[in-house]
Design a protein around this motif. Structure first.
Motif, PDB file in Angstrom:
ATOM      1  N   LEU A  78       0.928  -1.273  -0.079  1.00  0.00           N
ATOM      2  CA  LEU A  78       0.022  -0.284   0.132  1.00  0.00           C
ATOM      3  C   LEU A  78       0.995   1.023   0.309  1.00  0.00           C
ATOM      4  O   LEU A  78       1.739   1.087   0.785  1.00  0.00           O
ATOM      5  CB  LEU A  78      -1.123   0.361   1.097  1.00  0.00           C
ATOM      6  CG  LEU A  78      -1.582   0.958   1.395  1.00  0.00           C
ATOM      7  CD1 LEU A  78      -3.451   0.961   2.013  1.00  0.00           C
ATOM      8  CD2 LEU A  78      -1.463   2.173   1.777  1.00  0.00           C
ATOM      9  N   ARG A 136      -8.054  -3.800  -4.184  1.00  0.00           N
ATOM     10  CA  ARG A 136      -8.912  -3.946  -2.921  1.00  0.00           C
ATOM     11  C   ARG A 136      -9.166  -5.848  -2.510  1.00  0.00           C
ATOM     12  O   ARG A 136      -8.929  -6.330  -3.430  1.00  0.00           O
ATOM     13  CB  ARG A 136     -10.919  -4.200  -3.526  1.00  0.00           C
ATOM     14  CG  ARG A 136     -11.514  -3.881  -2.560  1.00  0.00           C
ATOM     15  CD  ARG A 136     -12.681  -3.709  -2.394  1.00  0.00           C
ATOM     16  NE  ARG A 136     -13.996  -3.334  -2.021  1.00  0.00           N
ATOM     17  CZ  ARG A 136     -15.132  -4.633  -1.570  1.00  0.00           C
ATOM     18  NH1 ARG A 136     -14.908  -5.644  -1.196  1.00  0.00           N
ATOM     19  NH2 ARG A 136     -15.730  -4.451  -0.275  1.00  0.00           N
ATOM     20  N   LEU A 166      -9.544  -3.741   2.642  1.00  0.00           N
ATOM     21  CA  LEU A 166      -9.102  -2.552   2.767  1.00  0.00           C
ATOM     22  C   LEU A 166      -8.881  -1.979   1.159  1.00  0.00           C
ATOM     23  O   LEU A 166      -8.453  -2.761   0.222  1.00  0.00           O
ATOM     24  CB  LEU A 166      -7.425  -2.710   3.125  1.00  0.00           C
ATOM     25  CG  LEU A 166      -6.338  -1.818   3.258  1.00  0.00           C
ATOM     26  CD1 LEU A 166      -6.444  -0.569   4.553  1.00  0.00           C
ATOM     27  CD2 LEU A 166      -5.213  -2.534   3.947  1.00  0.00           C
ATOM     28  N   GLU A 167      -8.826  -0.961   0.783  1.00  0.00           N
ATOM     29  CA  GLU A 167      -8.616  -0.817  -1.316  1.00  0.00           C
ATOM     30  C   GLU A 167      -7.798   0.556  -0.561  1.00  0.00           C
ATOM     31  O   GLU A 167      -6.962   1.433  -0.260  1.00  0.00           O
ATOM     32  CB  GLU A 167      -9.758   0.003  -1.039  1.00  0.00           C
ATOM     33  CG  GLU A 167     -11.479  -0.702  -1.702  1.00  0.00           C
ATOM     34  CD  GLU A 167     -12.210   0.152  -1.349  1.00  0.00           C
ATOM     35  OE1 GLU A 167     -13.019  -1.195  -1.794  1.00  0.00           O
ATOM     36  OE2 GLU A 167     -12.979   0.225  -1.494  1.00  0.00           O
ATOM     37  N   ALA A 180      -8.334   0.973   9.984  1.00  0.00           N
ATOM     38  CA  ALA A 180      -9.135  -0.095   8.304  1.00  0.00           C
ATOM     39  C   ALA A 180      -8.983  -1.405   9.217  1.00  0.00           C
ATOM     40  O   ALA A 180     -10.021  -2.370   8.596  1.00  0.00           O
ATOM     41  CB  ALA A 180      -8.738  -0.055   7.126  1.00  0.00           C
ATOM     42  N   LEU A 181      -8.014  -2.209   9.786  1.00  0.00           N
ATOM     43  CA  LEU A 181      -7.848  -3.741  10.093  1.00  0.00           C
ATOM     44  C   LEU A 181      -7.757  -3.470  11.215  1.00  0.00           C
ATOM     45  O   LEU A 181      -7.871  -4.847  12.089  1.00  0.00           O
ATOM     46  CB  LEU A 181      -6.728  -4.379   9.312  1.00  0.00           C
ATOM     47  CG  LEU A 181      -6.910  -3.691   7.923  1.00  0.00           C
ATOM     48  CD1 LEU A 181      -5.049  -5.405   7.465  1.00  0.00           C
ATOM     49  CD2 LEU A 181      -7.814  -4.549   7.323  1.00  0.00           C
ATOM     50  N   ARG A 231      -3.541   4.050  -1.053  1.00  0.00           N
ATOM     51  CA  ARG A 231      -4.156   3.137  -1.436  1.00  0.00           C
ATOM     52  C   ARG A 231      -3.733   1.752  -1.518  1.00  0.00           C
ATOM     53  O   ARG A 231      -2.383   1.867  -1.842  1.00  0.00           O
ATOM     54  CB  ARG A 231      -4.997   3.430  -2.554  1.00  0.00           C
ATOM     55  CG  ARG A 231      -4.056   3.976  -3.394  1.00  0.00           C
ATOM     56  CD  ARG A 231      -5.149   4.872  -4.526  1.00  0.00           C
ATOM     57  NE  ARG A 231      -3.771   5.350  -5.340  1.00  0.00           N
ATOM     58  CZ  ARG A 231      -3.714   6.361  -5.860  1.00  0.00           C
ATOM     59  NH1 ARG A 231      -3.533   7.337  -4.385  1.00  0.00           N
ATOM     60  NH2 ARG A 231      -3.213   7.285  -6.570  1.00  0.00           N
ATOM     61  N   ARG A 274     -12.676  -8.009   6.824  1.00  0.00           N
ATOM     62  CA  ARG A 274     -12.720  -6.592   6.776  1.00  0.00           C
ATOM     63  C   ARG A 274     -11.253  -5.997   5.808  1.00  0.00           C
ATOM     64  O   ARG A 274     -10.991  -6.807   5.440  1.00  0.00           O
ATOM     65  CB  ARG A 274     -11.320  -5.952   8.037  1.00  0.00           C
ATOM     66  CG  ARG A 274     -12.046  -5.929   9.962  1.00  0.00           C
ATOM     67  CD  ARG A 274     -12.093  -5.299  10.345  1.00  0.00           C
ATOM     68  NE  ARG A 274     -11.563  -5.333  11.681  1.00  0.00           N
ATOM     69  CZ  ARG A 274     -11.973  -4.297  13.017  1.00  0.00           C
ATOM     70  NH1 ARG A 274     -10.979  -2.622  12.176  1.00  0.00           N
ATOM     71  NH2 ARG A 274     -12.046  -4.019  13.977  1.00  0.00           N
ATOM     72  N   HIS A 291      -3.708   4.690   8.490  1.00  0.00           N
ATOM     73  CA  HIS A 291      -5.101   4.263   7.289  1.00  0.00           C
ATOM     74  C   HIS A 291      -5.249   2.456   7.048  1.00  0.00           C
ATOM     75  O   HIS A 291      -6.231   1.927   7.525  1.00  0.00           O
ATOM     76  CB  HIS A 291      -4.919   4.559   5.440  1.00  0.00           C
ATOM     77  CG  HIS A 291      -6.012   3.768   4.774  1.00  0.00           C
ATOM     78  ND1 HIS A 291      -6.856   4.750   4.665  1.00  0.00           N
ATOM     79  CD2 HIS A 291      -5.366   2.900   3.891  1.00  0.00           C
ATOM     80  CE1 HIS A 291      -7.422   3.905   3.816  1.00  0.00           C
ATOM     81  NE2 HIS A 291      -6.622   3.005   3.386  1.00  0.00           N
ATOM     82  N   VAL A 292      -3.941   1.910   7.007  1.00  0.00           N
ATOM     83  CA  VAL A 292      -4.044   0.509   7.522  1.00  0.00           C
ATOM     84  C   VAL A 292      -4.631  -0.033   8.907  1.00  0.00           C
ATOM     85  O   VAL A 292      -5.151   0.011   9.063  1.00  0.00           O
ATOM     86  CB  VAL A 292      -2.895  -0.412   6.987  1.00  0.00           C
ATOM     87  CG1 VAL A 292      -2.957  -1.534   7.488  1.00  0.00           C
ATOM     88  CG2 VAL A 292      -2.361   0.120   5.901  1.00  0.00           C
TER      89      VAL A 292
END
Length: 203
Positions: A9, A190, A202-203, A24-25, A80, A200, A20-21
């Motif tokens: 990413l 994705r 993550l994009e 999300a996770l 991303r 979960r 961000h990661v």
């Protein structure tokens, strides 16, 4: 011939990518460091047989005289998923079976880790970066061995490409991993992960 090794990413800053990661996770990243040749740095997450990498340009490092890997010189916008990486035991033997602009072997280091990677002259991998980067680890050291197990496992990596049929055909003789799915669409990736609290994304 190829084995799925890790997912990358990209972010404008390492701090933004990590935040961000982790949001999300729901886990904390660990490890990582500097890539002197490319003037980049990273943080990692163990996924069992794979690992996850957040990578960004290291602002204090002198810029290289050539394009950085993973097309990072042109990266902008939100953090991303941008790349996936497959390993081989013989980079020279693997490259002729890949698209011609997959790259030239380059020797790299991070701490005491040593590896060779096929890096395109432009920094851009085939199929607008949807084709995997190829890596050949040197010696017995691999990041997965050093990372704490996050308890997460990759469920699916969906790679969208406007050239999905051609990309699938290029990959078919090289790798068969049921977690990797190629779909028709604008360039995007994705990933979904099995976690103790459910799936979960993550994009």
């Amino acid at each position: 011939m190829l084995t799925f090794d890790h997912i990358a990413l990209a972010a404008e800053t390492l701090e933004a990518g990590v935040a961000h990661v982790e949001a999300a996770l729901g886990v904390s990243l660990a490890g990582g460091g500097q890539h002197p040749l490319m003037a980049t740095h990273n943080r990692l997450l163990g996924l069992g047989d794979l690992y996850f990498e957040v990578i960004a340009i290291a602002p204090a490092a002198p810029a290289p005289t050539f394009p950085r890997w993973f097309d990072l010189d042109r990266f902008a916008g939100r953090p991303r998923l941008t790349n996936w990486i497959c390993r081989t035991d013989d980079l020279e033997a693997a490259l002729p079976a890949c698209p011609p602009d997959t790259g030239t072997p380059v020797a790299l280091t991070r701490g005491d880790l040593r590896w060779r990677m096929a890096v395109p002259e432009t920094g851009i991998l085939p199929f607008a970066n949807a084709f995997p980067a190829l890596i050949e680890w040197q010696g017995n050291l691999h990041p997965v061995q050093r990372l704490p197990d996050s308890g997460l496992r990759l469920h699916r990596l969906e790679i969208a490409s406007p050239e999905a049929a051609a990309l699938s055909a290029a990959l078919a003789p090289l790798i068969a991993d049921p977690r990797v799915v190629i779909v028709q669409g604008e360039p995007a990736m994705r990933a979904s992960f099995d976690t103790p609290s459910g799936l979960r994304v993550l994009e």
